[in-house]
Design a protein around this motif. Structure first.
Motif, PDB file in Angstrom:
ATOM      1  N   VAL A   1       0.863  -1.185   0.000  1.00  0.00           N
ATOM      2  CA  VAL A   1       0.000   0.000   0.000  1.00  0.00           C
ATOM      3  C   VAL A   1       0.898   1.232   0.000  1.00  0.00           C
ATOM      4  O   VAL A   1       1.750   1.388   0.869  1.00  0.00           O
ATOM      5  CB  VAL A   1      -0.926   0.025   1.237  1.00  0.00           C
ATOM      6  CG1 VAL A   1      -1.878   1.219   1.151  1.00  0.00           C
ATOM      7  CG2 VAL A   1      -1.712  -1.278   1.358  1.00  0.00           C
ATOM      8  N   LEU A   2       0.691   2.060  -1.001  1.00  0.00           N
ATOM      9  CA  LEU A   2       1.502   3.267  -1.142  1.00  0.00           C
ATOM     10  C   LEU A   2       0.978   4.388  -0.276  1.00  0.00           C
ATOM     11  O   LEU A   2      -0.232   4.521  -0.089  1.00  0.00           O
ATOM     12  CB  LEU A   2       1.412   3.797  -2.577  1.00  0.00           C
ATOM     13  CG  LEU A   2       2.150   3.083  -3.694  1.00  0.00           C
ATOM     14  CD1 LEU A   2       1.853   3.793  -5.000  1.00  0.00           C
ATOM     15  CD2 LEU A   2       3.646   3.069  -3.423  1.00  0.00           C
ATOM     16  N   ASN A   3       1.886   5.218   0.190  1.00  0.00           N
ATOM     17  CA  ASN A   3       1.507   6.535   0.677  1.00  0.00           C
ATOM     18  C   ASN A   3       1.459   7.373  -0.605  1.00  0.00           C
ATOM     19  O   ASN A   3       2.480   7.825  -1.113  1.00  0.00           O
ATOM     20  CB  ASN A   3       2.562   7.060   1.646  1.00  0.00           C
ATOM     21  CG  ASN A   3       2.223   8.448   2.135  1.00  0.00           C
ATOM     22  OD1 ASN A   3       1.530   9.199   1.470  1.00  0.00           O
ATOM     23  ND2 ASN A   3       2.727   8.780   3.304  1.00  0.00           N
ATOM     24  N   ARG A   4       0.250   7.523  -1.144  1.00  0.00           N
ATOM     25  CA  ARG A   4       0.122   8.093  -2.500  1.00  0.00           C
ATOM     26  C   ARG A   4       0.641   9.529  -2.570  1.00  0.00           C
ATOM     27  O   ARG A   4       1.235   9.947  -3.579  1.00  0.00           O
ATOM     28  CB  ARG A   4      -1.344   7.991  -2.907  1.00  0.00           C
ATOM     29  CG  ARG A   4      -1.699   8.290  -4.336  1.00  0.00           C
ATOM     30  CD  ARG A   4      -0.999   7.430  -5.351  1.00  0.00           C
ATOM     31  NE  ARG A   4      -0.775   8.208  -6.541  1.00  0.00           N
ATOM     32  CZ  ARG A   4      -1.619   8.317  -7.544  1.00  0.00           C
ATOM     33  NH1 ARG A   4      -2.733   7.645  -7.562  1.00  0.00           N
ATOM     34  NH2 ARG A   4      -1.340   9.076  -8.593  1.00  0.00           N
ATOM     35  N   ASN A   5       0.459  10.273  -1.508  1.00  0.00           N
ATOM     36  CA  ASN A   5       0.947  11.644  -1.462  1.00  0.00           C
ATOM     37  C   ASN A   5       2.479  11.661  -1.577  1.00  0.00           C
ATOM     38  O   ASN A   5       3.059  12.351  -2.419  1.00  0.00           O
ATOM     39  CB  ASN A   5       0.428  12.253  -0.144  1.00  0.00           C
ATOM     40  CG  ASN A   5       1.080  13.562   0.201  1.00  0.00           C
ATOM     41  OD1 ASN A   5       1.628  14.242  -0.659  1.00  0.00           O
ATOM     42  ND2 ASN A   5       1.032  13.920   1.466  1.00  0.00           N
ATOM     43  N   GLU A   6       3.150  10.843  -0.761  1.00  0.00           N
ATOM     44  CA  GLU A   6       4.617  10.784  -0.788  1.00  0.00           C
ATOM     45  C   GLU A   6       5.127  10.201  -2.105  1.00  0.00           C
ATOM     46  O   GLU A   6       6.167  10.612  -2.624  1.00  0.00           O
ATOM     47  CB  GLU A   6       5.147   9.919   0.371  1.00  0.00           C
ATOM     48  CG  GLU A   6       5.066  10.582   1.732  1.00  0.00           C
ATOM     49  CD  GLU A   6       5.945  11.835   1.823  1.00  0.00           C
ATOM     50  OE1 GLU A   6       6.915  11.961   1.051  1.00  0.00           O
ATOM     51  OE2 GLU A   6       5.637  12.694   2.660  1.00  0.00           O
ATOM     52  N   PHE A   7       4.391   9.223  -2.615  1.00  0.00           N
ATOM     53  CA  PHE A   7       4.775   8.579  -3.878  1.00  0.00           C
ATOM     54  C   PHE A   7       4.792   9.613  -5.008  1.00  0.00           C
ATOM     55  O   PHE A   7       5.751   9.689  -5.796  1.00  0.00           O
ATOM     56  CB  PHE A   7       3.788   7.451  -4.174  1.00  0.00           C
ATOM     57  CG  PHE A   7       3.931   6.830  -5.536  1.00  0.00           C
ATOM     58  CD1 PHE A   7       4.963   5.940  -5.802  1.00  0.00           C
ATOM     59  CD2 PHE A   7       3.023   7.112  -6.552  1.00  0.00           C
ATOM     60  CE1 PHE A   7       5.088   5.352  -7.054  1.00  0.00           C
ATOM     61  CE2 PHE A   7       3.143   6.529  -7.797  1.00  0.00           C
ATOM     62  CZ  PHE A   7       4.180   5.654  -8.057  1.00  0.00           C
ATOM     63  N   ASP A   8       3.731  10.425  -5.103  1.00  0.00           N
ATOM     64  CA  ASP A   8       3.676  11.432  -6.171  1.00  0.00           C
ATOM     65  C   ASP A   8       4.783  12.470  -5.982  1.00  0.00           C
ATOM     66  O   ASP A   8       5.392  12.929  -6.949  1.00  0.00           O
ATOM     67  CB  ASP A   8       2.299  12.114  -6.195  1.00  0.00           C
ATOM     68  CG  ASP A   8       1.229  11.225  -6.842  1.00  0.00           C
ATOM     69  OD1 ASP A   8       1.473  10.005  -6.964  1.00  0.00           O
ATOM     70  OD2 ASP A   8       0.162  11.739  -7.227  1.00  0.00           O
ATOM     71  N   LYS A   9       5.061  12.808  -4.727  1.00  0.00           N
ATOM     72  CA  LYS A   9       6.129  13.790  -4.473  1.00  0.00           C
ATOM     73  C   LYS A   9       7.496  13.202  -4.856  1.00  0.00           C
ATOM     74  O   LYS A   9       8.349  13.889  -5.398  1.00  0.00           O
ATOM     75  CB  LYS A   9       6.123  14.221  -3.000  1.00  0.00           C
ATOM     76  CG  LYS A   9       4.966  15.166  -2.692  1.00  0.00           C
ATOM     77  CD  LYS A   9       5.100  15.789  -1.324  1.00  0.00           C
ATOM     78  CE  LYS A   9       4.095  16.894  -1.099  1.00  0.00           C
ATOM     79  NZ  LYS A   9       2.684  16.476  -1.057  1.00  0.00           N
ATOM     80  N   GLU A  10       7.663  11.913  -4.567  1.00  0.00           N
ATOM     81  CA  GLU A  10       8.921  11.244  -4.939  1.00  0.00           C
ATOM     82  C   GLU A  10       9.094  11.251  -6.470  1.00  0.00           C
ATOM     83  O   GLU A  10      10.172  11.536  -6.986  1.00  0.00           O
ATOM     84  CB  GLU A  10       8.899   9.799  -4.408  1.00  0.00           C
ATOM     85  CG  GLU A  10      10.075   8.926  -4.788  1.00  0.00           C
ATOM     86  CD  GLU A  10      11.376   9.366  -4.109  1.00  0.00           C
ATOM     87  OE1 GLU A  10      11.317  10.184  -3.163  1.00  0.00           O
ATOM     88  OE2 GLU A  10      12.449   8.895  -4.554  1.00  0.00           O
ATOM     89  N   LEU A  11       7.982  10.966  -7.167  1.00  0.00           N
ATOM     90  CA  LEU A  11       8.040  10.992  -8.640  1.00  0.00           C
ATOM     91  C   LEU A  11       8.379  12.398  -9.136  1.00  0.00           C
ATOM     92  O   LEU A  11       9.139  12.566 -10.096  1.00  0.00           O
ATOM     93  CB  LEU A  11       6.675  10.590  -9.206  1.00  0.00           C
ATOM     94  CG  LEU A  11       6.514   9.177  -9.736  1.00  0.00           C
ATOM     95  CD1 LEU A  11       5.108   8.950 -10.230  1.00  0.00           C
ATOM     96  CD2 LEU A  11       7.509   8.907 -10.869  1.00  0.00           C
TER      97      LEU A  11
END
Ligand code: FAD
Length: 391
Positions: A103-113
């Protein structure tokens, strides 16, 4: 669908403009910028990754395909089991250790991208809404709420609102819950053709006693609250809702649009799994392929050849999943129970690729020892013919 209006043109300000700074757009930006292309991402919201409207459940296999390491910063949980709960409250437990689900932390994932895209050389403008786009002979003119700009090519990664097949969009709700008692650290899938309808409900455990619950085809409300309260209570889970969101799911399938200077990717192109509406990986990879093709496309002045590349990655599988979703719609609760019994008895294991390639599981069932003959006695002939036609 949001329509892109036509407008007059001006001087070139980037080679590739990308509308939408989420997984598809940022993946495209990262890859294109790494090839030395001048890329600008234009994002409507004031913060990348927010507002968050996603369950975040993906396969590690998919993350690897996107070229992102599964670090603690972007992961909230690792899933090792799950249950399918049917309308008669019977539940079927599955061992998902080999499925490689996280399960992703979607907020952090998008920021990482976003960080990876910026480090590769991309520019990102936030808080700027694309209002109209015009394709010219030599490029694309884009008008935002702040300025007029132009580029040689544009990638439209602006999400479900731009998906052209309106009938392939369904409403959904998702609540963040704080679990008081009985936190279950696995995935729950709720199937009830009468109370939930032709899609399904979900429970996705995050870390520290939080989870997301939601359903497709439903906008929430008291009826949905009652359904989840009683279904989760039956499993010993008691909770309070602490956040509610509504958003559209794209389930209509990949819309092939090759050529031209403007290429839709991600939800805008229907690069989601029609069976589950999951689109982080299938859309992210769709964006990355567009980024990879951008150098060639800049030379030719169009994105010709994109659909073939996407078909080889996920497009063909997504087309199979359109059929799987149609077959699922044809089945009633009793038939679905029969199918679940069969899958359970056959002890069919889900491995890492199966989460994004659902048709593999059906193929395993159909080719299992007693699968084909048992299935024929459970589900209608028309449905079985459609399934067999897939392979
Ligand atoms: C409730 C829910 C749960 C989900 N759960 C999962 C899950 O568990 N696993 C999974 O894989 N997928 C899941 N999905 C699907 C997944 O969230 C999407 O497939 C994925 O986010 C699509 O990425 P995208 O980049 O194509 O579009 P989006 O993430 O929708 O991003 C589009 C971006 O474009 C921006 N934008 C829109 N219009 C404009 C404009 N005019 N100008 C500038 N910018 C604009 C938006 O602000 C946004 O940032 C879920 C979806 C929903 C709704």
């Amino acid at each position: 669908m949001v329509k892109l209006k036509l407008n007059p043109t001006s001087g070139m300000t980037s080679e590739v403009a990308i509308g939408g700074g989420s997984v598809a757009g940022l993946s495209a930006a990262r890859v294109a910028a790494a090839l030395g292309i001048d890329v600008e991402v234009i994002e409507n919201d004031m913060e990348i990754g927010m507002p968050e409207k996603c369950g975040g459940l993906i396969s590690v296999d998919g993350l690897t395909k996107l070229g992102i390491p599964p670090t603690r910063k972007i992961l909230l949980n690792t899933i090792s089991e799950g249950k399918v709960v049917l309308s008669d409250t019977s539940s079927y437990e599955f061992d998902l250790k080999k499925a490689g689900l996280v399960v992703l932390n979607r907020n952090e994932f998008d920021k990482e991208l976003a960080s990876l895209a910026v480090r590769a050389g991309a520019r990102i403008s936030i808080g700027e809404r694309i209002e109209s786009v015009q394709m010219e002979d030599e490029g694309v003119t884009i008008r935002t709420n702040k300025r007029q700009t132009s580029s040689k090519l544009m990638i439209n990664a602006m999400g479900a609102g731009y998906y052209p097949n309106k009938r392939g969009l369904i409403p959904a709700f998702q609540n963040l819950i704080a679990v008081k008692d009985g936190f279950y650290d696995g995935i729950l899938v709720f199937i009830d053709k009468v109370k939930i309808g032709d899609f399904f409900g979900w429970y996705i455990p995050l870390d520290d006693g939080f989870a997301k619950i939601g359903a497709g085809g439903r906008t929430g409300g008291q009826e949905a609250d009652r359904y989840f309260e009683s279904a989760l209570q039956a499993l010993g889970i008691r909770y309070q809702v602490i956040k509610r969101i509504n958003a559209s799911l794209v389930v209509g399938g990949y819309v092939r649009r090759d050529g031209g200077r403007i290429l839709p990717v991600g939800d805008a192109a229907g690069q989601t799994k029609p069976t589950t509406a999951g689109g982080i990986i299938t859309g992210g990879v769709g964006g990355a392929i567009a980024g990879r093709l951008a150098r060639d496309a800049l030379e030719k002045g169009d994105f010709n050849g994109y659909t073939t590349l996407y078909d080889d990655a996920y497009g063909k599988e997504l087309a199979r999943q359109v059929t799987l979703a149609q077959v699922y719609k044809m089945l009633n609760d009793k038939q679905l129970k029969g199918l679940m019994d069969l899958i359970k008895d056959e002890d069919i294991e889900m491995d890492s690729a199966d989460f994004d390639f659902h048709s593999y599981i059906i193929r395993k069932v159909l080719t299992s020892k007693v699968g084909a003959s048992l299935i024929s006695s459970i589900i209608p002939r028309l449905a079985i013919a459609r399934l067999k036609g897939l392979f």
